[in-house]
Design a protein around this motif. Structure first.
Motif, mmCIF file in Angstrom:
data_model
loop_
_atom_site.group_PDB
_atom_site.id
_atom_site.type_symbol
_atom_site.label_atom_id
_atom_site.label_comp_id
_atom_site.label_asym_id
_atom_site.label_seq_id
_atom_site.Cartn_x
_atom_site.Cartn_y
_atom_site.Cartn_z
ATOM 1 N N SER A 168 1.588 15.973 34.459
ATOM 2 C CA SER A 168 2.317 14.742 35.032
ATOM 3 C C SER A 168 2.204 14.982 36.780
ATOM 4 C CB SER A 168 3.986 15.195 34.326
ATOM 5 O OG SER A 168 3.934 15.249 33.401
ATOM 6 N N ARG B 124 -1.137 12.743 36.450
ATOM 7 C CA ARG B 124 -0.317 11.652 36.807
ATOM 8 C C ARG B 124 -0.267 10.771 37.468
ATOM 9 N NH1 ARG B 124 2.642 9.581 31.865
ATOM 10 N NH2 ARG B 124 2.531 7.943 33.043
ATOM 11 N N CYS C 214 18.419 13.092 36.514
ATOM 12 C CA CYS C 214 16.776 13.912 37.187
ATOM 13 C C CYS C 214 16.191 15.548 36.889
ATOM 14 C CB CYS C 214 15.607 13.405 37.736
ATOM 15 S SG CYS C 214 15.983 13.494 39.456
ATOM 16 N N LEU D 177 15.297 12.973 30.694
ATOM 17 C CA LEU D 177 14.525 11.632 29.691
ATOM 18 C C LEU D 177 15.593 10.681 29.022
ATOM 19 C CD1 LEU D 177 11.255 12.609 28.807
ATOM 20 C CD2 LEU D 177 11.968 12.107 30.887
ATOM 21 N N LEU E 155 7.445 12.511 38.357
ATOM 22 C CA LEU E 155 7.723 12.668 37.517
ATOM 23 C C LEU E 155 6.958 11.357 36.725
ATOM 24 C CD1 LEU E 155 8.691 15.894 36.178
ATOM 25 C CD2 LEU E 155 6.464 15.819 36.878
ATOM 26 N N GLU F 282 7.208 10.293 33.659
ATOM 27 C CA GLU F 282 7.946 10.164 33.059
ATOM 28 C C GLU F 282 8.943 10.258 32.796
ATOM 29 O OE1 GLU F 282 4.671 13.478 31.473
ATOM 30 O OE2 GLU F 282 5.915 12.911 33.465
ATOM 31 N N GLU F 283 9.963 10.496 34.672
ATOM 32 C CA GLU F 283 10.730 10.275 34.976
ATOM 33 C C GLU F 283 11.339 8.515 35.139
ATOM 34 O OE1 GLU F 283 13.887 13.461 35.398
ATOM 35 O OE2 GLU F 283 12.232 14.137 36.688
ATOM 36 N N ASP G 155 7.158 5.502 33.080
ATOM 37 C CA ASP G 155 8.219 5.471 32.152
ATOM 38 C C ASP G 155 8.737 4.731 31.166
ATOM 39 O OD1 ASP G 155 5.170 6.497 31.988
ATOM 40 O OD2 ASP G 155 5.407 8.580 30.919
ATOM 41 N N ARG G 156 10.155 5.636 32.310
ATOM 42 C CA ARG G 156 11.159 5.082 31.996
ATOM 43 C C ARG G 156 11.921 3.664 31.533
ATOM 44 N NH1 ARG G 156 10.844 8.397 29.445
ATOM 45 N NH2 ARG G 156 11.465 7.150 27.727
#
Length: 436
Positions: free
Chosen positions: A135, A138, A313, A338, A366, A368-369, A372-373
């Motif tokens: 992560s 990325r 988060c 998430l 990250l 993802e948080e 992506d969200r």
């Protein structure tokens, strides 16, 4: 206490943390209650050493060739605190019954020429949890190790000037004895150096300028998030995850007396001392919405010009200040966050009027948080679009956007701040507009 006793105390506390996986502050408090002979200077030095070990525990272990707490503490004292091998030998005094035992031959060899093994993996070099390295890669790409090193450094104390009561020059003058300087990006920020090794952190809340409401403690990254959220103006604001009210207070000062800010949190314990902070700041524009009933925000649905979502988060961007948290974070906690982020974004969408905006903020690095969200949110809510958030940087800061801070999100841009790039905590900031 002599430093030998402080080293022994740090070892004891860190061993307790390994066994019980609890917040470091809890372990430090319990140790202090059980060792009342230790003065405030001793407790401060022990706490600094404990946190400095936690900041770099992976690389310290690799340098020492040992995963023991003792090895990490010895390495932190010799290397992070710059006491060297001679300084370490001096405090491991056989005549000091409170000091740890003298160095073993292996420990001495490791510290005579300290270096990371050439094959040390990136998660060790960066002092990041191995399970999260994908992560972080990325998000940070070839800056991974540099960002990890910056996250492992001590953070200075950042302050936000309350411009309704003072200006930055006045606060800088008041805090001159603390070597205060302007923050590099926020036009209303002041930075106070935290010091090195066993130096005591500046107790800024005892300053009369603080008691008069002339400044609040707030990381520069959080200040910038608030300033960007306020850019473009608003008269009806919902601070959806208000907590202690830091961003509500910043928005109140920035947006002026005509704004109405509804500060809400679904757990009233997180409000903390928000009423005292509001009173000290002297603002009349913040209304607390208590979490009572099935939906206390329902009367505000479809009315907000601006909804600030300082989302729950993992806090990966705050690891300079809470280094123990990075070793306690588990995959299940990320999954929970998430889900909570999706829920709070959906709630924000219902609050936003056509033409209004959401400012999504996390103190996480990250993806993802963050992006992506928002990608998932846009699929659920096609009436919203990501704005060119990076374009707000120069109007707010008066300076060009640094490389790598802006990133593509949907068809717009967001901002990723970090200790390495911006000398702030790690933050993600992105504006979305309800197209109606």
């Amino acid at each position: 206490m002599r430093d030998g006793g402080r080293l022994a105390a740090a070892i004891e506390i860190l061993e307790d943390l390994e066994k019980r996986r609890r917040p470091a502050q809890d372990a430090l408090k319990d140790w202090g209650l059980g060792h009342r002979f230790a003065g405030s200077k001793d407790r401060n030095a022990i706490g600094n050493l404990v946190f400095d070990v936690l900041r770099r525990q992976s690389s310290l272990s690799a340098i020492m060739g040992s995963d023991t707490v003792r090895a990490r503490v010895l390495a932190a004292y010799a290397l992070t605190w710059n006491r060297g091998l001679a300084g370490l030998d001096a405090v491991l005094d056989p005549d000091d019954r409170h000091a740890p035992p003298a160095l073993s031959p292996d420990e001495r060899r490791a510290l005579e020429a300290p270096a990371l093994p050439g094959d040390a993996p990136d998660h060790v070099r960066a002092n990041l949890p191995e399970w999260l390295i994908g992560s972080f890669r990325r998000a940070l790409d070839d800056r991974l190790v540099a960002e990890g090193e910056a996250l492992a450094a001590r953070a200075d104390v950042d302050l936000r000037v309350n411009t309704t009561k003072a200006d930055r020059a006045a606060v800088l003058s008041a805090l001159g004895p603390l070597d205060a300087t302007p923050t590099p990006w926020s036009p209303i920020g002041v930075r106070v150096p935290v010091g090195e090794a066993d130096a005591k952190a500046p107790h800024v809340v005892s300053e009369f300028a603080f008691k008069r409401g002339e400044f609040e403690v707030q990381d520069e990254g959080s200040q910038l998030a608030s300033l960007i959220a306020a850019e473009g103006g608003a008269t009806n604001v919902v601070d959806l995850c208000a907590g202690g009210g830091g961003k509500s207070l910043a928005l109140a000062a920035r947006l002026g007396p005509s704004v109405r800010i509804h500060a809400y949190d679904n757990d009233k314990r997180r409000f903390g001392d928000i009423l005292d902070r509001i009173a000290r700041a002297g603002t009349q524009t913040i209304e607390i919405v208590e979490p009572r009933g099935p939906d206390p925000l329902a009367p505000l649905d479809g009315t907000a010009d601006l909804v600030v979502v300082d989302a729950p988060c993992t806090g990966t961007g705050t690891w300079r200040r809470r280094p123990d948290a990075k070793w306690r974070l588990a995959p299940g906690a990320l999954a929970t966050r998430l889900m909570q982020q999706d829920e709070v974004l959906d709630r924000a969408a219902r609050l936003t009027r056509p033409g209004g905006r959401i400012c999504y903020i996390t103190c996480s690095l990250l993806p993802e948080e963050n992006e992506d969200r928002l990608d998932a949110f846009l699929k659920r809510h096609p009436a919203f679009a990501v704005e060119d958030t990076a374009a707000f940087w120069q109007p707010v800061t008066g300076k060009p956007l640094p490389p790598h801070v802006g990133l593509a999100v949907g068809k717009g841009t967001g901002l990723r701040l970090s200790p390495y790039l911006t000398s702030t905590d790690g933050f993600f900031v992105c504006l979305l507009r309800h197209r109606g």
